[in-house]
Write a protein that holds these residues in place. Structure first.
Motif, short mmCIF file in Angstrom:
data_model
loop_
_atom_site.label_atom_id
_atom_site.label_comp_id
_atom_site.label_asym_id
_atom_site.label_seq_id
_atom_site.Cartn_x
_atom_site.Cartn_y
_atom_site.Cartn_z
N UNK A 199 -10.39 -21.20 -2.39
CA UNK A 199 -9.04 -21.55 -2.82
C UNK A 199 -8.97 -22.98 -3.34
N UNK A 200 -9.75 -23.88 -2.74
CA UNK A 200 -9.71 -25.29 -3.16
C UNK A 200 -10.27 -25.48 -4.56
N UNK A 201 -11.07 -24.50 -5.03
CA UNK A 201 -11.71 -24.65 -6.35
C UNK A 201 -11.01 -23.88 -7.46
N UNK A 202 -9.89 -23.24 -7.16
CA UNK A 202 -9.27 -22.36 -8.16
C UNK A 202 -8.74 -23.11 -9.38
N UNK A 203 -8.33 -24.36 -9.16
CA UNK A 203 -7.73 -25.11 -10.28
C UNK A 203 -8.75 -25.93 -11.05
N UNK A 204 -10.04 -25.78 -10.73
CA UNK A 204 -11.06 -26.58 -11.41
C UNK A 204 -11.13 -26.31 -12.91
N UNK A 263 -12.42 -13.64 2.58
CA UNK A 263 -12.86 -15.02 2.76
C UNK A 263 -12.08 -16.01 1.92
N UNK A 264 -11.71 -15.60 0.68
CA UNK A 264 -11.11 -16.55 -0.26
C UNK A 264 -9.64 -16.25 -0.57
N UNK A 265 -9.14 -15.11 -0.08
CA UNK A 265 -7.75 -14.76 -0.36
C UNK A 265 -7.52 -14.29 -1.77
N UNK A 266 -8.59 -13.95 -2.48
CA UNK A 266 -8.49 -13.49 -3.86
C UNK A 266 -9.74 -12.69 -4.19
N UNK A 267 -9.71 -11.85 -5.23
CA UNK A 267 -10.87 -11.01 -5.56
C UNK A 267 -12.07 -11.80 -6.07
N UNK A 268 -11.84 -13.09 -6.44
CA UNK A 268 -12.92 -13.87 -7.06
C UNK A 268 -13.75 -14.61 -6.01
N UNK A 269 -14.92 -15.05 -6.39
CA UNK A 269 -15.84 -15.67 -5.44
C UNK A 269 -15.52 -17.13 -5.17
N UNK A 270 -14.58 -17.69 -5.91
CA UNK A 270 -14.28 -19.12 -5.74
C UNK A 270 -13.36 -19.35 -4.54
#
Length: 434
Positions: free
Chosen positions: A424-429, A415-422
């Motif tokens: 993609x738009x929130x990765x740099x928060x 869903x997010x393209x990464x192992x984390x639950x965030x």
């Protein structure tokens, strides 16, 4: 002449049985999937010479490595003498190579010192196993039989070397006494110490020499046919196993060609799929799903426990033991092979069992951290991790069963393209809050 006939029958029978056992082992290994392991021959020869013959990885523990080297070289080199014993047994001669003169004396002298080193090494190994009781020689997989097997081999080697030295001592004393057919030949630097313990009568000495001669040759023939049922099969299989080692970096996992084609086609509609074998299913559930190299490694396992001793999962009390993975794979392979040979037309039938669940539990598989410590520690380049990862693949890709933490990760990657639950738009928060 009767002795020659008896020897000939025993020798031919033992060799025929050895060939039969070797064919069964080869057929069992062929149950595995095909895998190409013939590239880069120069590197493969180097690996075999360093790891199998030179025992390079053994010397991470210098003391047992030195003892093992003495036993290994001694037992292998002394068996060169078997050629002379076989010729003497078949043709009724005695020390047929004695015509080599000084070189023969050098050979016999070297054999005797090596026999002494084997004796000392085996006695110390017995002590370490049964008195010092090193932790790695025990575990849930080390049932009474594997421990007995190791002790039987050590005791057999001690008996064979003792018979060899006693035979030489009796022969040497017969030479000194001028007994018929016992011409002066050879050098006896070790067995010479036994002369005061032997009687002075020629008939008694001949009886001792002949008994030890027969004991030695029959013991070697029995040992040859015991190997297929023992962990000591690694004496022979360590060489091909190291030659066919995985030459890729230890952290690199193999990709399934059919899955790779699907992924590339999804990413690039113009992609032309490469030729790839379509598996019956993804990963491995039973030994037929593993490669022939995995099965060869199962036969090659020495059960030394070095892999389990360095396994972080095992150290922390988890159920995983890399040694058990290999032993279970071998046991299952032998069971399947026996079932095939017992069936009509050598057909492979479902016996209701599988390597996964019936031999290796899921708890063991998921305890692995994939750190490759077991692979690094193995003295003959066995890779338990490959089997573990194939069993995992089956559970994940065929059964969609995995621990909750992994399922969460898979969902996040999807869903997010990464192992984390965030998202993609929130990765740099996190930058804004710093």
């Amino acid at each position: 002449m009767i002795g020659q006939l008896i020897f000939g029958v025993l020798f031919i029978g033992a060799m025929a049985l050895a060939i039969y056992n070797a064919r069964n082992i080869f057929r069992n290994i062929q149950l595995g999937q095909d895998e190409r392991r013939t590239d880069q021959p120069a590197k493969r020869w180097k690996a075999m010479l360093l790891v199998a013959f030179g025992q390079k990885k053994m010397f991470k523990r210098p003391f047992p490595a030195l003892l093992h080297l003495f036993v290994y070289l001694g037992f292998c080199i002394i068996n060169i003498e078997m050629l002379e014993i076989i010729i003497d047994g078949l043709f009724g001669t005695h020390r047929v190579f004695s015509r080599l003169g000084g070189f023969y004396a050098f050979l016999i002298g070297a054999f005797e010192w090596l026999a002494l080193s084997v004796l000392i090494g085996c006695v110390l190994f017995l002590t370490r196993r049964n008195i010092s009781r090193l932790k790695r020689f025990f575990g849930i997989e080390m049932t009474p039989w594997p421990r007995t097997d190791a002790n039987l081999i050590l005791i057999a080697e001690i008996a064979l070397m003792a018979a060899f030295l006693t035979m030489n001592a009796a022969d040497y004393k017969l030479q000194l006494l001028g007994a018929p057919n016992y011409v002066r030949a050879g050098a006896f630097p070790v067995s010479g110490w036994l002369l005061p313990l032997l009687p002075d009568t020629i008939p008694t000495l001949v009886g001792i020499e002949r008994f030890c001669w027969w004991f030695h040759i029959i013991g070697v023939l029995i040992f040859l046919n015991y190997l297929p049922y023992s962990k000591h099969l690694h004496i022979l299989l360590a060489f091909p196993n190291t030659y066919f080692s995985n030459l890729n970096p230890k952290g690199r996992f193999s990709n399934m060609g059919s899955v790779t084609n699907e992924v590339k086609a999804m990413l690039d509609p113009s992609y032309t799929p490469e030729a790839a074998a379509t598996p019956l299913h993804f990963g491995a559930k039973d030994i037929q799903d593993l490669t022939w190299k995995n099965l060869l490694e199962a036969y090659t396992c020495t059960e030394c426990g070095r892999c389990t001793a360095v396994c972080p999962a095992n150290m922390t009390g988890k159920l995983l033991s890399p040694r058990k993975i290999m032993m279970d794979t071998r046991d299952r392979m032998v069971e399947v092979g026996n079932n095939i040979r017992k069936s009509k037309n050598n057909e492979q039938k479902d016996d209701g069992k599988s390597l996964l669940d019936d031999y290796i539990t899921r708890e063991e598989i998921w305890a692995c951290t994939t750190c490759n410590a077991c692979v690094e520690a193995c003295p003959v380049n066995i890779n338990p991790l490959e089997i573990i990862m194939e069993l995992r693949r089956y559970m994940v890709m065929e059964e969609s069963q995995a621990p909750a933490s992994l399922n969460t990760m898979f969902g996040n990657v999807e869903n997010n393209g990464a192992p984390w639950k965030y998202a993609q738009a929130d990765r740099a928060n996190w930058v804004k809050g710093s």
